[in-house]
Design a protein around this motif. Structure first.
Motif, PDB file in Angstrom:
ATOM      1  N   GLU A 116      42.600  34.931  36.014  1.00  0.00           N
ATOM      2  CA  GLU A 116      41.983  35.916  34.877  1.00  0.00           C
ATOM      3  C   GLU A 116      40.793  36.031  35.243  1.00  0.00           C
ATOM      4  OE1 GLU A 116      43.416  36.189  31.891  1.00  0.00           O
ATOM      5  OE2 GLU A 116      45.373  35.235  32.693  1.00  0.00           O
ATOM      6  N   ALA A 117      40.491  37.390  35.282  1.00  0.00           N
ATOM      7  CA  ALA A 117      39.277  37.852  35.316  1.00  0.00           C
ATOM      8  C   ALA A 117      38.591  38.410  34.182  1.00  0.00           C
ATOM      9  CB  ALA A 117      39.213  39.156  36.745  1.00  0.00           C
ATOM     10  N   PRO A 118      37.091  38.410  34.139  1.00  0.00           N
ATOM     11  CA  PRO A 118      36.356  38.939  33.121  1.00  0.00           C
ATOM     12  C   PRO A 118      36.493  40.501  32.937  1.00  0.00           C
ATOM     13  CG  PRO A 118      34.977  38.065  34.720  1.00  0.00           C
ATOM     14  CD  PRO A 118      36.213  37.793  35.243  1.00  0.00           C
ATOM     15  N   SER A 119      36.315  40.972  31.832  1.00  0.00           N
ATOM     16  CA  SER A 119      36.497  42.443  31.410  1.00  0.00           C
ATOM     17  C   SER A 119      35.000  43.411  32.253  1.00  0.00           C
ATOM     18  CB  SER A 119      36.476  42.818  30.068  1.00  0.00           C
ATOM     19  OG  SER A 119      35.172  42.473  29.468  1.00  0.00           O
ATOM     20  N   ILE A 120      34.187  42.703  32.542  1.00  0.00           N
ATOM     21  CA  ILE A 120      32.894  43.117  33.366  1.00  0.00           C
ATOM     22  C   ILE A 120      32.924  42.478  34.745  1.00  0.00           C
ATOM     23  CG2 ILE A 120      30.633  44.129  33.402  1.00  0.00           C
ATOM     24  CD1 ILE A 120      30.739  44.611  30.643  1.00  0.00           C
ATOM     25  N   LEU A 121      33.258  43.211  35.905  1.00  0.00           N
ATOM     26  CA  LEU A 121      33.284  42.320  37.174  1.00  0.00           C
ATOM     27  C   LEU A 121      32.819  42.953  38.352  1.00  0.00           C
ATOM     28  CD1 LEU A 121      34.681  39.833  38.400  1.00  0.00           C
ATOM     29  CD2 LEU A 121      36.745  41.306  38.631  1.00  0.00           C
ATOM     30  N   THR A 122      31.991  42.129  38.995  1.00  0.00           N
ATOM     31  CA  THR A 122      31.497  42.686  40.291  1.00  0.00           C
ATOM     32  C   THR A 122      32.284  41.803  41.359  1.00  0.00           C
ATOM     33  OG1 THR A 122      29.871  40.980  40.687  1.00  0.00           O
ATOM     34  CG2 THR A 122      29.218  43.067  39.441  1.00  0.00           C
ATOM     35  N   TYR A 123      32.120  42.382  42.719  1.00  0.00           N
ATOM     36  CA  TYR A 123      32.691  41.691  43.706  1.00  0.00           C
ATOM     37  C   TYR A 123      32.464  40.436  43.937  1.00  0.00           C
ATOM     38  CZ  TYR A 123      35.227  40.388  48.104  1.00  0.00           C
ATOM     39  OH  TYR A 123      35.918  39.850  48.968  1.00  0.00           O
ATOM     40  N   GLU A 125      31.101  38.254  41.713  1.00  0.00           N
ATOM     41  CA  GLU A 125      31.509  37.439  40.664  1.00  0.00           C
ATOM     42  C   GLU A 125      33.037  37.147  41.021  1.00  0.00           C
ATOM     43  OE1 GLU A 125      28.386  39.321  37.258  1.00  0.00           O
ATOM     44  OE2 GLU A 125      30.674  40.047  37.374  1.00  0.00           O
ATOM     45  N   LEU A 126      33.681  38.033  41.505  1.00  0.00           N
ATOM     46  CA  LEU A 126      35.021  37.809  41.863  1.00  0.00           C
ATOM     47  C   LEU A 126      35.350  36.892  42.729  1.00  0.00           C
ATOM     48  CD1 LEU A 126      38.218  38.743  41.524  1.00  0.00           C
ATOM     49  CD2 LEU A 126      37.622  40.412  43.307  1.00  0.00           C
ATOM     50  N   GLU A 127      34.484  36.699  43.863  1.00  0.00           N
ATOM     51  CA  GLU A 127      34.411  35.612  44.787  1.00  0.00           C
ATOM     52  C   GLU A 127      34.555  34.260  44.275  1.00  0.00           C
ATOM     53  OE1 GLU A 127      34.316  36.164  49.099  1.00  0.00           O
ATOM     54  OE2 GLU A 127      35.987  36.339  47.661  1.00  0.00           O
ATOM     55  N   ASN A 128      33.583  34.249  43.160  1.00  0.00           N
ATOM     56  CA  ASN A 128      33.456  32.786  42.381  1.00  0.00           C
ATOM     57  C   ASN A 128      34.614  32.306  41.894  1.00  0.00           C
ATOM     58  OD1 ASN A 128      30.692  32.852  43.537  1.00  0.00           O
ATOM     59  ND2 ASN A 128      29.929  33.834  41.542  1.00  0.00           N
ATOM     60  N   ILE A 129      35.646  32.949  41.673  1.00  0.00           N
ATOM     61  CA  ILE A 129      36.815  32.523  40.592  1.00  0.00           C
ATOM     62  C   ILE A 129      38.070  32.622  41.507  1.00  0.00           C
ATOM     63  CG2 ILE A 129      35.600  32.993  38.527  1.00  0.00           C
ATOM     64  CD1 ILE A 129      37.175  35.688  38.503  1.00  0.00           C
ATOM     65  N   VAL A 130      37.897  33.401  42.679  1.00  0.00           N
ATOM     66  CA  VAL A 130      39.156  33.440  43.567  1.00  0.00           C
ATOM     67  C   VAL A 130      39.658  32.218  44.187  1.00  0.00           C
ATOM     68  CG1 VAL A 130      40.067  34.495  45.912  1.00  0.00           C
ATOM     69  CG2 VAL A 130      38.765  35.945  44.217  1.00  0.00           C
ATOM     70  N   PRO A 131      40.520  31.723  44.186  1.00  0.00           N
ATOM     71  CA  PRO A 131      41.269  30.509  44.999  1.00  0.00           C
ATOM     72  C   PRO A 131      40.797  30.466  46.368  1.00  0.00           C
ATOM     73  CG  PRO A 131      43.127  31.518  43.469  1.00  0.00           C
ATOM     74  CD  PRO A 131      41.877  32.293  43.434  1.00  0.00           C
ATOM     75  N   GLU A 132      40.684  29.136  46.986  1.00  0.00           N
ATOM     76  CA  GLU A 132      40.480  29.022  48.230  1.00  0.00           C
ATOM     77  C   GLU A 132      41.336  29.366  49.132  1.00  0.00           C
ATOM     78  OE1 GLU A 132      39.207  25.132  48.839  1.00  0.00           O
ATOM     79  OE2 GLU A 132      37.479  24.991  47.554  1.00  0.00           O
ATOM     80  N   ASP A 133      42.754  29.534  48.640  1.00  0.00           N
ATOM     81  CA  ASP A 133      43.588  30.001  49.643  1.00  0.00           C
ATOM     82  C   ASP A 133      43.960  31.416  49.684  1.00  0.00           C
ATOM     83  OD1 ASP A 133      44.792  29.783  47.163  1.00  0.00           O
ATOM     84  OD2 ASP A 133      46.548  28.735  47.769  1.00  0.00           O
ATOM     85  N   ALA A 134      43.146  32.250  49.052  1.00  0.00           N
ATOM     86  CA  ALA A 134      43.411  33.487  48.853  1.00  0.00           C
ATOM     87  C   ALA A 134      42.314  34.307  49.203  1.00  0.00           C
ATOM     88  CB  ALA A 134      43.720  33.811  47.533  1.00  0.00           C
ATOM     89  N   CYS A 135      42.509  35.877  49.408  1.00  0.00           N
ATOM     90  CA  CYS A 135      41.271  36.791  49.787  1.00  0.00           C
ATOM     91  C   CYS A 135      40.684  37.416  48.785  1.00  0.00           C
ATOM     92  CB  CYS A 135      41.823  37.517  50.914  1.00  0.00           C
ATOM     93  SG  CYS A 135      40.895  38.986  51.636  1.00  0.00           S
ATOM     94  N   GLN A 146      43.684  47.782  36.847  1.00  0.00           N
ATOM     95  CA  GLN A 146      43.874  47.604  35.632  1.00  0.00           C
ATOM     96  C   GLN A 146      42.729  47.725  34.809  1.00  0.00           C
ATOM     97  OE1 GLN A 146      44.297  43.109  35.694  1.00  0.00           O
ATOM     98  NE2 GLN A 146      45.804  43.570  37.273  1.00  0.00           N
ATOM     99  N   TYR A 147      41.530  48.340  35.393  1.00  0.00           N
ATOM    100  CA  TYR A 147      40.174  48.439  34.527  1.00  0.00           C
ATOM    101  C   TYR A 147      40.214  49.674  33.989  1.00  0.00           C
ATOM    102  CZ  TYR A 147      38.475  43.704  35.869  1.00  0.00           C
ATOM    103  OH  TYR A 147      38.371  42.632  35.747  1.00  0.00           O
ATOM    104  N   ASN A 148      39.311  50.107  33.050  1.00  0.00           N
ATOM    105  CA  ASN A 148      39.115  51.165  32.501  1.00  0.00           C
ATOM    106  C   ASN A 148      38.089  52.108  33.160  1.00  0.00           C
ATOM    107  OD1 ASN A 148      38.886  49.294  29.774  1.00  0.00           O
ATOM    108  ND2 ASN A 148      40.753  50.994  30.056  1.00  0.00           N
ATOM    109  N   ILE A 149      37.143  51.446  33.865  1.00  0.00           N
ATOM    110  CA  ILE A 149      36.002  52.177  34.647  1.00  0.00           C
ATOM    111  C   ILE A 149      35.911  51.615  36.135  1.00  0.00           C
ATOM    112  CG2 ILE A 149      33.648  52.918  34.784  1.00  0.00           C
ATOM    113  CD1 ILE A 149      33.620  52.794  31.617  1.00  0.00           C
TER     114      ILE A 149
END
Length: 461
Positions: A116-123, A125-135, A146-149
């Protein structure tokens, strides 16, 4: 066409209408007009209507710089569109591979993940919510459609473009100027474990790299593989470094809005789309040398004395900071011949102006786009000649290297045209001055007159 006094809202509606009709638009306005912000507003409106938008910048640094401006426009609005910034990571690969795609398929972190990622996202910020066993990189690649912009640099265009309805190109003149990558021969020699004197030509570097790749340990294998990927471009050796040229391509089947202050001569061609232009009320002055030129083959004879006299004249006229844009071989001549210490970093405040008042910058380097040098009030541009190998490659591709060099020169001149704190935009043309050194500029004075008030170099010089 010019806007004929059209207000900004009408201009935005006009651009959106053209894009919806499947037509391309090139929007031309002077530095500081607000082209990027207007484009963000176009993107926000189309995104709210359900369209997918991509916006590309020449560099990752510029994309990150502009991201906050986009967020300020869309955040908290009714029907807020989603947006993702696909650049900005300190590292994309946990193993720190320079060319991670070669290793991804055998990595245990390469796996699909639903998050579940927020609607406004930077890389970052993404790294902080990615599981430890994924890239994080591969999850980003799954998420961005999936994003509009979607914001990214030019290098991401091929990957992102198939997923969007419209594209916005910021600093679009960069599509017509080749991208140059350089690596010192001393660095290459250290990687290949050979003496620098053995790297006599591009083929020698390639042969050494291919031989070392066979039994290299993984970390060095990755570095050598990255070098070999670079050698697939058009490369040459000059001034102790390997230089490689890449010509940018852009998708031609997706309606695009191109933003620039310096469109190429004759652009857009007939049938490509529509040109909308904002003409400045006042243009800065440019002095052009019509009698003299300086060439590498002549050792830039007389260049040092000429620049010394020009700098002396500029200071007498009140210039506090002078920036000289030159290619690498000319910069060495400048260093040897000017009787004072020059700086290589542009000042970011009045206090940072060097004692000599002179800054020397690489014409093909990082300052050519997205860098504001507002505290210098006099720009000297030497004709930024490409190497003969690069010029030959451009001609083989049907591109005019003279046009690329001319565009770059105008773009470099524009680096000093941003207002300083407390300075009004309309004051800038009166307080800045440009010197275009070399009679090749005089041959293009008709095009240059679109951007400058042209005058001949003063007779006393």
């Amino acid at each position: 066409m010019t806007t004929g006094g059209m207000d900004k809202e009408s201009l935005i509606r006009e651009i959106i209408g053209e894009l919806k009709r499947g037509r391309n638009v090139v929007f031309v306005a002077h530095t500081g007009w607000g082209k990027t912000r207007m484009a963000f507003e176009v993107a926000a409106i189309l995104a709210r209507e359900g369209h997918k938008m991509a916006m590309f910048f020449p560099t990752a640094t510029l994309a990150m710089k502009k991201w906050r401006e986009l967020v300020s426009i869309i955040q908290g609005t009714v029907l807020q569109p989603s947006a993702i910034l696909t650049v900005g990571a300190q590292q994309y690969c946990i193993y720190r591979w320079q060319y991670p795609q070669k290793h991804c398929r055998r990595c245990v972190l390469y796996r699909p993940q639903r998050i579940e990622a927020p609607s406004i996202l930077t890389y970052s910020e993404l790294e902080n919510i990615v599981p430890e066993d994924a890239c994080g990189y591969w999850i980003q690649e799954e998420l961005f459609p999936q994003y509009n912009i979607v914001l990214g640099h030019y290098g991401r265009a091929i990957k992102i473009s198939p997923h969007v309805d419209y594209i916005i190109w910021d600093e679009a003149q960069e599509l017509f100027i080749p991208s140059l990558r350089s690596v010192a021969l001393s660095e290459i020699a250290e990687v290949l474990n050979v003496d620098t004197s053995e790297l006599t030509d591009v083929n020698a570097i390639k042969e050494y790299a291919e031989a070392k790749l066979i039994d290299a340990e993984p970390i060095k294998e990755d570095v050598i593989y990255s070098l070999l990927q670079m050698l697939r471009l058009t490369c040459w050796i000059e001034d102790g470094a390997l230089h490689c040229l890449e010509l940018r391509q852009f998708p031609s089947n997706i309606p695009s809005l191109m933003l620039t202050a310096t469109p190429p001569p004759g652009w857009p061609p007939e049938g490509w789309g529509r040109k909308i232009e904002i003409r400045p009320q006042m243009k800065p002055k440019a002095l052009i040398e019509k009698e003299i030129d300086f060439f590498y083959k002549d050792g830039y004879q007389g260049l040092g004395l000429y620049l010394y006299m020009l700098i002396k004249w500029a200071k007498q006229k009140g210039a506090k900071c002078i920036i000289i844009f030159a290619i690498s071989s000319a910069r060495r001549v400048i260093e040897w011949n000017l009787p004072f210490q020059v700086s290589y970093e542009p000042p970011e405040s009045a206090e940072q102006i060097p004692p000599s008042g002179v800054v020397v910058a690489d014409a093909w380097g990082k300052m050519r786009v997205g860098v504001d040098i507002a505290w210098c009030d006099f720009a000297v541009v030497l004709w930024p000649s490409l190497h003969v190998v690069a010029r030959r490659r451009m001609k083989a591709e049907g591109r005019n290297p003279d046009v690329a060099e001319l565009l770059l020169s105008v773009q470099l001149s524009g680096r000093i045209m941003r207002p300083r704190p407390g300075e009004r935009p309309e004051d800038v043309p009166r307080r800045r001055l440009v010197a275009l050194v070399g009679r090749r500029f005089w041959q293009h004075r008709e095009y240059l007159s679109q951007h400058f008030e042209i005058e001949e170099m003063p007779a006393e010089l």
